[in-house]
Enzyme design. Structure first.
Site: not given
Ligand code: IMP
Length: 196
Positions: A8, A11, A40, A69
């Site tokens: 990822s 920040p 994706e 996620d």
């Protein structure tokens, strides 16, 4: 320190993971440091997306990879925005538009119950057949108007009953201690510690 690539470039997440994993001697580096483009996220569940992101980052960096996620699930909206939390208000992604859309969808709605979900996947390498998978939840309610300036994403709208404030009004260390991500990370840490 052991290097771990974070799948990822957010920040807010990088700051939280770095703080929470530093005591375990992990140096968390964002995937952008390795010129890895965002993977994706085509799936309908958090766990499927996290697996895809971790595998992508591990493959391109050659390092162990951690993927998160996460999202917000609102009871009255059948779990939406869910895996679509980041782009709920359309492209390009914008916290402000996401929050405005959430408030509009919940206008007049009495049931404001919602929870954040965080699934974490740690893959030791891209072909790891047994990644570590953990999940944390954080329950609260959606406010009628934003409050506070801390955190990110939906935090100004997420009311935390135990503290009587929004998650954007909590100091970072307090949020880390009780958040969906904090809880998932505690479970991950327990799995990483050698059995004594
Ligand atoms: P992801 O980067 O695909 O996991 O998308 C997560 C999205 O869910 C973020 O962009 C936020 O909109 C939302 N989200 C996840 N965790 C938090 C949090 O701790 N506070 C506020 N919003 C969050």
């Amino acid at each position: 320190m052991k290097k771990l690539v974070l799948a990822s470039n957010n920040p807010g997440k990088l700051r939280e993971f770095a703080q929470l994993l530093a005591p375990l001697d992990f140096e968390v580096r964002p995937q952008a440091d390795f010129d890895i483009p965002e993977a994706e996220e085509p799936h309908r569940t958090f766990v499927e997306n996290a697996l895809v992101k971790a595998r992508h980052a591990a493959r391109l960096s050659g390092l162990p990879a951690l993927a998160d996620d996460s999202g917000l699930c609102v009871e009255a909206l059948g779990g939406a925005p869910g895996v679509y939390s980041a782009r709920y208000g359309g492209e390009p992604k914008s916290d402000e538009r996401n929050n405005a859309k959430l408030l509009a969808e919940l206008a007049g709605q009495k049931n404001r119950r919602a929870h954040y979900v965080c699934v974490l996947v740690l893959m030791r390498h891209a072909d790891d057949p047994q990644p570590i998978v953990v999940e944390g939840e954080w329950h609260g309610e959606i406010l009628n108007a934003p409050r506070g300036t801390g955190g990110f994403g939906y935090d100004p709208l997420f009311f935390v009953p135990e503290f009587g404030c929004s998650s954007a009004e909590l100091p970072a260390d307090q949020k880390n201690a009780i958040s969906h991500r904090g809880k998932a990370l505690q479970l991950l840490i327990a799995r990483l510690r050698p059995a004594t």
